[in-house]
Design a protein around this motif. Sequence first.
Motif, short mmCIF file in Angstrom:
data_model
loop_
_atom_site.label_atom_id
_atom_site.label_comp_id
_atom_site.label_asym_id
_atom_site.label_seq_id
_atom_site.Cartn_x
_atom_site.Cartn_y
_atom_site.Cartn_z
N VAL A 37 10.05 30.20 -32.05
CA VAL A 37 9.98 29.82 -30.63
C VAL A 37 8.83 30.56 -29.95
N ARG A 38 8.45 30.08 -28.77
CA ARG A 38 7.58 30.85 -27.88
C ARG A 38 8.47 31.37 -26.74
N SER A 39 7.90 31.48 -25.53
CA SER A 39 8.74 32.07 -24.46
C SER A 39 9.63 31.04 -23.79
N GLY A 40 9.44 29.76 -24.12
CA GLY A 40 10.13 28.70 -23.38
C GLY A 40 11.52 28.38 -23.89
N GLY A 81 4.80 35.31 -30.34
CA GLY A 81 4.24 36.00 -29.19
C GLY A 81 4.83 37.40 -29.13
N VAL A 82 4.65 38.08 -27.99
CA VAL A 82 5.09 39.47 -27.89
C VAL A 82 6.50 39.58 -27.32
N GLY A 83 6.66 39.08 -26.10
CA GLY A 83 7.90 39.31 -25.35
C GLY A 83 9.10 38.70 -26.07
N ILE A 84 10.14 39.49 -26.27
CA ILE A 84 11.33 38.97 -26.96
C ILE A 84 12.51 38.94 -25.99
N ALA A 121 -1.65 39.18 -31.88
CA ALA A 121 -2.68 38.13 -31.84
C ALA A 121 -3.01 37.65 -30.43
N ASN A 122 -2.12 37.86 -29.46
CA ASN A 122 -2.46 37.36 -28.13
C ASN A 122 -2.83 38.47 -27.13
N THR A 123 -3.00 39.67 -27.63
CA THR A 123 -3.28 40.81 -26.73
C THR A 123 -4.54 40.56 -25.89
N ALA A 144 2.85 39.95 -17.05
CA ALA A 144 3.88 40.51 -17.95
C ALA A 144 5.08 39.55 -18.00
N ARG A 145 6.02 39.74 -17.11
CA ARG A 145 7.17 38.85 -16.99
C ARG A 145 7.58 38.77 -15.52
N GLY A 146 7.97 37.57 -15.09
CA GLY A 146 8.34 37.39 -13.70
C GLY A 146 9.45 38.34 -13.27
N PRO A 166 0.53 28.65 -14.97
CA PRO A 166 1.82 28.36 -15.66
C PRO A 166 1.96 29.11 -17.00
N HIS A 167 2.12 30.42 -16.92
CA HIS A 167 2.32 31.25 -18.12
C HIS A 167 1.25 30.94 -19.18
N LEU A 168 0.00 31.19 -18.78
CA LEU A 168 -1.12 30.85 -19.66
C LEU A 168 -1.72 32.05 -20.37
O1 LIG Z 1 5.06 37.41 -24.61
C1 LIG Z 1 4.11 36.73 -24.91
O2 LIG Z 1 3.57 36.79 -26.02
C2 LIG Z 1 3.53 35.82 -23.91
O3 LIG Z 1 4.28 35.77 -22.77
C3 LIG Z 1 3.20 34.49 -24.43
O4 LIG Z 1 4.25 33.59 -24.30
P1 LIG Z 1 4.07 32.13 -24.88
O5 LIG Z 1 4.18 32.26 -26.35
O6 LIG Z 1 5.17 31.33 -24.32
O7 LIG Z 1 2.72 31.67 -24.47
#
Ligand SMILES: O=C(O)[C@H](O)COP(=O)(O)O
Length: 605
Positions: free
Chosen positions: A109-112, A134-137, A158-160, A292-294, A340-342
């Motif tokens: 998954v991603r963040s969605g 991605g990073v945020g879990i 990879a997305n740093t 970061a995160r809302g 939009p979370h780009l």
């Molecule tokens: O935590 C992350 O890696 C970013 O917020 C990216 O989230 P995304 O994979 O939904 O673009």
Amino acid sequence: MASLATPTLKNPSSLALSSKPRLPSVLSAAFPNTLHFPRSNPQGGRRRFLIITASAASSFSNKPTVLVAEKLGEAGLELLKEFANVDCSYNLSPEELCTKISLCDALIVRSGTKVNREVFESSGGRLKVVGRAGVGIDNVDLSAATEHGCLVVNAPTANTVAAAEHGIALLAAMARNVAQADASVKAGKWQRNKYVGVSLVGKTLAVLGFGKVGSEVARRAKGLGMHVIAHDPYAPADRARAIGVELVSFDDALATADFISLHMPLTPATNKMLNDETFAKMKKGVRIVNVARGGVIDEEALVRALDDGIVAQAALDVFSQEPPKADSKLVQHERVTVTPHLGASTMEAQEGVAIEIAEAVVGALKGELAATAVNAPMVPAEVLTELKPYVELAEKLGRLAVQLVAGGSGVKTVKVSYATSRAPDDFDTRLLRAMITKGIIEPISSVFVNLVNADFTAKQRGLRITEERVLLDGSPESPLESIQVQIANVESKFASAMSETGEIRVEGRVKDGIPHLTKVGSFEVDVSLEGSIILCRQVDQPGMIGMVGSILGEENVNVSFMSVGRVAPRKHAVMAIGVDEQPSKESLKRIGEVPAIEEFVFLKL
Ligand SMILES: O=C(O)[C@H](O)COP(=O)(O)O
Ligand SMILES: NC(=O)c1ccc[n+]([C@@H]2O[C@H](COP(=O)([O-])OP(=O)(O)OC[C@H]3O[C@@H](n4cnc5c(N)ncnc54)[C@H](O)[C@@H]3O)[C@@H](O)[C@H]2O)c1
């Protein structure tokens, strides 16, 4: 008093996996209920292994199934397809995800996508790995994952740069009103006086969260001529010094910053870190960037701070609810720039993330211990190889000890002693502890224990395992001399298993690579831990071995090992008999009826 009761092994068929020819012996022995596949490290570094639970051996004869629930870069999909059946199903409803998940071994998954408890519960134990591309879990329920023995891996690197670049893009766009001016020109206006901006050079930027993204933002902001300070309770001072950034307290950062850029994860501790109280501590006219995160901002408080003039502008890539409501006051605010979370959405980052997560998930399914495991300890491959026979010993001692408990239940306090000449930092007990836990819990419950959930499961069942190291002199060639497992505050169905201090005690060591039981209670024995074991306490006298051996021989039960430990000649002795087959109840009864035998127990390994 003879005891015929034998606790049932809840999952004896799980042992079948260990004899599957495709399993590398080290790891299959380490975790009989698991799939383990080594994989070479492309960086040429140390190989690591992950222990993955396999709910069914049959699922491995076919390819595993990976559900990709959000768009993933092609290169990652290709990697996944080489190893697994890949089901790309985007935009699933929560119900559809829960339905599909029972057919999947891994989920990406991603963040969605919210990977909540329901998802793990719906998987029916099949889901082994969740990969967060991605990073945020914060969208994955880590507790639920751990409880279900499911590994969570992420793609943290990879997305740093993409996130840092987006932070800088928002910083500059906000300072120069780029988005608002763009909309104005497109609406046919030419408002040069309205969109006068502020300069970045010479201004103080406070980076909150000085990790990978935060430090890349800091580096770039310094290139723009900003004075950069940072707050991060866990960041090493030398990293900050190397970039020329001063680490300051949270309050100092708030009080001195002209710009604040947020880069901490969303956790219970960072939730709504920026709120009415903290906005009040900020310099009037501060500008805030959030990639970061809302949830780290109290969004209603931010609207108030904007309206009160404390916050001059904000640029936000992330929201507590995504997508935010169309009529959100924050999103619609004239001095707020939104995307939009780009942050991670560059071509390069998405390809990189896809490869990073595909490698982690495939590696995990193959049995590699993923470097980006979020909820499991990592054990280097060479440590596993070395510990292999001790890992078997640990589980078998746990199994033996719990079967010696009268009634098999009420086990709350377990003490483990490792006799070793290794220094503490050269001797990792997590795997051994997990295996002892597995050995103790699995025979008396329906819970499936592995490296991911061992500590959790023990805690949940109120099982307290304390460990001690008994330091030995001598060469630290082999990692361990012996393991002793003691269960306190219980009665034993085999009284001779009680130590002088009132605990059930079993001890074992590894001889020629084979785990052996070497002590039961106060009696020294020596029996290899294979097949099953009969322990008898008897009056030490000639002919006992022959008598028991012939009862077993009459029904063709093969005796693999016999040993007698006695306190003194012609007094009490404990005889340990290893058997390849399970004797019938009738034979066990006959053994119990031998006049010199005072008590006996049959134990399954
Ligand atoms: O935590 C992350 O890696 C970013 O917020 C990216 O989230 P995304 O994979 O939904 O673009
Ligand atoms: N918008 C996007 O698309 C995007 C992209 C990448 C990352 N992110 C977000 O950015 C976050 C940071 O990513 P990263 O790769 O730099 O992670 P990281 O783990 O390298 O850095 C996070 C830093 O925050 C620090 N931290 C933790 N609690 C803190 C607190 N209370 N106050 C200050 N600092 C604290 C940590 O010590 C760590 O140094 C991620 O968790 C993710 O939520 C968003």
